[in-house]
Design a protein around this motif. Structure first.
Motif, PDB file in Angstrom:
ATOM      1  N   ASP A   1       0.870  -1.154  -0.124  1.00  0.00           N
ATOM      2  CA  ASP A   1      -0.633  -0.045   0.518  1.00  0.00           C
ATOM      3  C   ASP A   1       1.175   0.800   0.197  1.00  0.00           C
ATOM      4  O   ASP A   1       0.643   2.387   0.143  1.00  0.00           O
ATOM      5  N   THR A   2       1.847   1.628  -0.776  1.00  0.00           N
ATOM      6  CA  THR A   2       3.213   2.245  -0.779  1.00  0.00           C
ATOM      7  C   THR A   2       2.472   3.018  -1.896  1.00  0.00           C
ATOM      8  O   THR A   2       2.935   4.336  -1.419  1.00  0.00           O
ATOM      9  N   ALA A   3       1.921   2.712  -2.981  1.00  0.00           N
ATOM     10  CA  ALA A   3       1.812   3.005  -4.060  1.00  0.00           C
ATOM     11  C   ALA A   3       3.339   4.099  -4.591  1.00  0.00           C
ATOM     12  O   ALA A   3       3.047   5.439  -5.050  1.00  0.00           O
ATOM     13  N   GLN A   4       4.124   3.877  -4.092  1.00  0.00           N
ATOM     14  CA  GLN A   4       5.741   4.257  -4.815  1.00  0.00           C
ATOM     15  C   GLN A   4       6.365   4.300  -5.976  1.00  0.00           C
ATOM     16  O   GLN A   4       7.107   4.997  -6.230  1.00  0.00           O
ATOM     17  N   VAL A   5       6.355   2.579  -5.948  1.00  0.00           N
ATOM     18  CA  VAL A   5       6.856   2.049  -6.769  1.00  0.00           C
ATOM     19  C   VAL A   5       7.261   2.653  -8.603  1.00  0.00           C
ATOM     20  O   VAL A   5       7.392   3.298  -9.152  1.00  0.00           O
ATOM     21  N   GLY A   6       5.821   2.809  -8.670  1.00  0.00           N
ATOM     22  CA  GLY A   6       5.246   3.831 -10.512  1.00  0.00           C
ATOM     23  C   GLY A   6       6.231   4.984 -10.231  1.00  0.00           C
ATOM     24  O   GLY A   6       7.016   5.349 -11.701  1.00  0.00           O
ATOM     25  N   PRO A   7       5.902   6.275 -10.139  1.00  0.00           N
ATOM     26  CA  PRO A   7       6.300   7.010  -9.972  1.00  0.00           C
ATOM     27  C   PRO A   7       7.964   7.350  -9.501  1.00  0.00           C
ATOM     28  O   PRO A   7       8.680   8.071 -10.226  1.00  0.00           O
ATOM     29  N   GLU A   8       8.565   6.071  -8.049  1.00  0.00           N
ATOM     30  CA  GLU A   8       9.335   6.496  -9.206  1.00  0.00           C
ATOM     31  C   GLU A   8      10.976   5.269  -9.449  1.00  0.00           C
ATOM     32  O   GLU A   8      11.594   6.298 -10.670  1.00  0.00           O
ATOM     33  N   MET A   9       9.867   4.945 -10.828  1.00  0.00           N
ATOM     34  CA  MET A   9       9.961   4.383 -11.849  1.00  0.00           C
ATOM     35  C   MET A   9      10.280   5.515 -12.810  1.00  0.00           C
ATOM     36  O   MET A   9      11.395   5.897 -14.108  1.00  0.00           O
ATOM     37  N   ALA A  10       9.817   6.770 -12.903  1.00  0.00           N
ATOM     38  CA  ALA A  10       9.641   7.098 -13.995  1.00  0.00           C
ATOM     39  C   ALA A  10      10.578   8.282 -13.380  1.00  0.00           C
ATOM     40  O   ALA A  10      11.065   9.262 -14.363  1.00  0.00           O
ATOM     41  N   GLU A  11      10.861   8.475 -12.075  1.00  0.00           N
ATOM     42  CA  GLU A  11      12.462   8.892 -11.806  1.00  0.00           C
ATOM     43  C   GLU A  11      14.085   8.351 -12.474  1.00  0.00           C
ATOM     44  O   GLU A  11      14.073   9.192 -12.879  1.00  0.00           O
ATOM     45  N   HIS A  12      13.860   7.641 -12.120  1.00  0.00           N
ATOM     46  CA  HIS A  12      15.198   6.377 -12.499  1.00  0.00           C
ATOM     47  C   HIS A  12      14.471   7.010 -14.169  1.00  0.00           C
ATOM     48  O   HIS A  12      15.428   6.498 -14.956  1.00  0.00           O
ATOM     49  N   LEU A  13      13.634   6.871 -14.489  1.00  0.00           N
ATOM     50  CA  LEU A  13      13.632   6.545 -16.352  1.00  0.00           C
ATOM     51  C   LEU A  13      13.967   8.516 -17.141  1.00  0.00           C
ATOM     52  O   LEU A  13      13.358   8.411 -18.452  1.00  0.00           O
ATOM     53  N   ASP A  14      12.934   9.218 -16.232  1.00  0.00           N
ATOM     54  CA  ASP A  14      13.262  10.866 -16.654  1.00  0.00           C
ATOM     55  C   ASP A  14      11.808  10.781 -17.766  1.00  0.00           C
ATOM     56  O   ASP A  14      11.736  11.419 -18.311  1.00  0.00           O
ATOM     57  N   MET A  15      11.127  10.290 -17.383  1.00  0.00           N
ATOM     58  CA  MET A  15       9.522  10.341 -17.922  1.00  0.00           C
ATOM     59  C   MET A  15       8.600  11.289 -17.217  1.00  0.00           C
ATOM     60  O   MET A  15       8.458  11.029 -15.965  1.00  0.00           O
ATOM     61  N   ALA A  16       8.341  11.670 -17.651  1.00  0.00           N
ATOM     62  CA  ALA A  16       6.263  13.017 -17.311  1.00  0.00           C
ATOM     63  C   ALA A  16       5.606  11.663 -16.848  1.00  0.00           C
ATOM     64  O   ALA A  16       5.692  10.159 -17.020  1.00  0.00           O
ATOM     65  N   GLN A  17       4.914  11.683 -15.485  1.00  0.00           N
ATOM     66  CA  GLN A  17       4.259  11.122 -14.544  1.00  0.00           C
ATOM     67  C   GLN A  17       2.527  11.228 -14.235  1.00  0.00           C
ATOM     68  O   GLN A  17       2.786  12.765 -14.236  1.00  0.00           O
ATOM     69  N   ILE A  18       1.890  10.937 -14.138  1.00  0.00           N
ATOM     70  CA  ILE A  18      -0.049  11.701 -13.808  1.00  0.00           C
ATOM     71  C   ILE A  18      -0.138   9.932 -12.479  1.00  0.00           C
ATOM     72  O   ILE A  18       0.164   9.051 -13.153  1.00  0.00           O
ATOM     73  N   THR A  19      -0.775   9.962 -11.540  1.00  0.00           N
ATOM     74  CA  THR A  19      -0.738   9.146 -10.517  1.00  0.00           C
ATOM     75  C   THR A  19      -2.192   9.126 -10.603  1.00  0.00           C
ATOM     76  O   THR A  19      -2.959  10.142 -11.256  1.00  0.00           O
ATOM     77  N   CYS A  20      -3.238   7.993 -10.026  1.00  0.00           N
ATOM     78  CA  CYS A  20      -5.036   8.226  -9.592  1.00  0.00           C
ATOM     79  C   CYS A  20      -4.983   8.288 -10.723  1.00  0.00           C
ATOM     80  O   CYS A  20      -6.440   8.938 -10.820  1.00  0.00           O
ATOM     81  N   VAL A  21      -4.655   8.075 -12.390  1.00  0.00           N
ATOM     82  CA  VAL A  21      -5.750   8.195 -13.519  1.00  0.00           C
ATOM     83  C   VAL A  21      -7.069   7.066 -13.345  1.00  0.00           C
ATOM     84  O   VAL A  21      -6.924   5.612 -13.264  1.00  0.00           O
ATOM     85  N   SER A  22      -8.507   7.826 -13.785  1.00  0.00           N
ATOM     86  CA  SER A  22      -9.401   6.725 -13.794  1.00  0.00           C
ATOM     87  C   SER A  22     -10.012   7.077 -15.137  1.00  0.00           C
ATOM     88  O   SER A  22     -10.797   6.348 -15.315  1.00  0.00           O
ATOM     89  N   LYS A  23      -9.047   7.746 -16.358  1.00  0.00           N
ATOM     90  CA  LYS A  23      -9.663   7.591 -17.419  1.00  0.00           C
ATOM     91  C   LYS A  23      -8.438   8.257 -18.631  1.00  0.00           C
ATOM     92  O   LYS A  23      -7.469   8.570 -17.699  1.00  0.00           O
ATOM     93  N   ILE A  24      -7.868   7.826 -19.933  1.00  0.00           N
ATOM     94  CA  ILE A  24      -7.179   7.413 -20.139  1.00  0.00           C
ATOM     95  C   ILE A  24      -7.464   8.155 -22.275  1.00  0.00           C
ATOM     96  O   ILE A  24      -8.255   6.923 -22.569  1.00  0.00           O
ATOM     97  N   GLU A  25      -7.231   9.102 -23.225  1.00  0.00           N
ATOM     98  CA  GLU A  25      -8.151   9.539 -23.774  1.00  0.00           C
ATOM     99  C   GLU A  25      -6.176   9.324 -24.581  1.00  0.00           C
ATOM    100  O   GLU A  25      -5.002  10.334 -24.162  1.00  0.00           O
ATOM    101  N   VAL A  26      -5.362   9.056 -25.903  1.00  0.00           N
ATOM    102  CA  VAL A  26      -4.666   9.141 -26.758  1.00  0.00           C
ATOM    103  C   VAL A  26      -4.653   9.668 -28.071  1.00  0.00           C
ATOM    104  O   VAL A  26      -5.583   9.740 -29.020  1.00  0.00           O
ATOM    105  N   GLU A  27      -3.799  11.045 -28.185  1.00  0.00           N
ATOM    106  CA  GLU A  27      -4.002  11.869 -29.589  1.00  0.00           C
ATOM    107  C   GLU A  27      -2.486  12.296 -30.270  1.00  0.00           C
ATOM    108  O   GLU A  27      -1.876  12.884 -29.163  1.00  0.00           O
ATOM    109  N   GLY A  28      -2.076  11.833 -30.981  1.00  0.00           N
ATOM    110  CA  GLY A  28      -0.930  11.544 -31.602  1.00  0.00           C
ATOM    111  C   GLY A  28       0.076  11.694 -29.910  1.00  0.00           C
ATOM    112  O   GLY A  28       0.175   9.987 -29.660  1.00  0.00           O
TER     113      GLY A  28
END
Length: 261
Positions: free
Chosen positions: A124-151
C-alpha cells in the motif's frame, strides 16, 4: 503504441496469516493472486492496444512462482511477458524495486507508455510507479481514472479527494491507475491455452545494466523490522434492561466497577 505494464504477484489478503513466534508472514500454503490494481492496468493497456494498435508487454519482479501471474496477464490478451528474478533482488524496498524495474524497461527499450496499478495491496505504498518514472526521467501522472490518446499526447482524468483534474502529458509517460478506470476482463479458454504454451523469459541481474549496490537489501534505505498481528479486542457487552433508565443504571454500575468513572 508500445505499452509496458508492471504487475506484482501478492498474497491473497483474505488468507494472510502471521507467525506469532517469528512475526513474519506465513507464505506456505497461502494462495497468490495478481495485484488487483495491476489487473486494471493490464485492462487499460489492452483497451488502448485495441483502439490504437501496438503491443502490450507485461513485466514482473519476483520469484519463479510469479510466472503464474504473468500467464494470467497473457491469457487476458497481453502480447509478451518477462519475469525479472534473481536472489540479488531479495528484500528490495520500493526504491530498489523501482530501480530494478526501470532497468528492465531500459533493456526493453523506452515504450510510449508504462502503466502501473496505483499500489500493491500487500504494501500500500503507491511509490514504485512514480519512482520508476524518476529513474527513467519520464513524465508521470498518478491516480488515473480515464485515458485518452491523441497522437503523441496523453490526456487523462486524475481523481483526488475533491473531484478530478484533466491533465495532458507528452509520450513517453508513466501512469498509475485506479480500480475505477475499468472492469478487468476474464481470461478466455483460448487465451489460457495460448499463455500456457508461451515461453516466459527470465532476466537476472546479469542480464541488465544495474549497479549491484542498488539492488535488494543493499539498495534499500528502508527495511521492515517487525510485522505483528494486533491483539484481538475484547467483545463488548450488550446491556439489556426493561427501560432506558435501568440500562443507564446498569452501565454506570459497570463503569464504576471497572474504575473508568
Amino acid at each position: 503504441m508500445e505499452i509496458v505494464v508492471c504487475v506484482k504477484q501478492v498474497p491473497d489478503t483474505t488468507e494472510v496469516k502471521i507467525d506469532p513466534v517469528t512475526n513474519t508472514l506465513i507464505r506456505q500454503g497461502v494462495p497468490s493472486i495478481v495485484n488487483p490494481f495491476d489487473k486494471n492496468a493490464v485492462e487499460a493497456a489492452l483497451q488502448l492496444k485495441e483502439k490504437h494498435g501496438g503491443k502490450v508487454t507485461v513485466i514482473s519482479m519476483g520469484p519463479s512462482q510469479a510466472r503464474e501471474a504473468l500467464k494470467e496477464c497473457l491469457a487476458m490478451g497481453a502480447d509478451e511477458a518477462i519475469l525479472i528474478s534473481d536472489r540479488a533482488f531479495g528484500g528490495a524496498d520500493t526504491l530498489a524495486t523501482s530501480y530494478t524495474l526501470a532497468a528492465a524497461v531500459k533493456k526493453l527499450g523506452l515504450p510510449d507508455m508504462i502503466i502501473c496499478g496505483k499500489q500493491a495491496i500487500d504494501g500500500d505504498t503507491a511509490q514504485v510507479g512514480p519512482e520508476m518514472a524518476e529513474h527513467l526521467d519520464m513524465a508521470q501522472i498518478t491516480c488515473v481514472s480515464k485515458i485518452e490518446v491523441e497522437g503523441q499526447t496523453v490526456r487523462v482524468e486524475r481523481e483526488h479527494e475533491e473531484g478530478y483534474e484533466i491533465i495532458e502529458a507528452p509520450t513517453p509517460v508513466l501512469l498509475t491507475v485506479l480500480k475505477s478506470i475499468n472492469e478487468p476482463r476474464l481470461p478466455t479458454v483460448k487465451g489460457t491455452m495460448k499463455a500456457n504454451r508461451k515461453q516466459i523469459p527470465v532476466w537476472t541481474a546479469g542480464d541488465m545494466a544495474v549497479n549491484p549496490e542498488q539492488l535488494g537489501l543493499k539498495g534499500s534505505p528502508t527495511q521492515v523490522r517487525r510485522i505483528f498481528t494486533p491483539p484481538q479486542r475484547v467483545q463488548g457487552e450488550l446491556i439489556q434492561a426493561d427501560s432506558p433508565r435501568e440500562a443507564a443504571a446498569l452501565l454506570m454500575k459497570r463503569l464504576l466497577a471497572a474504575k473508568i468513572v
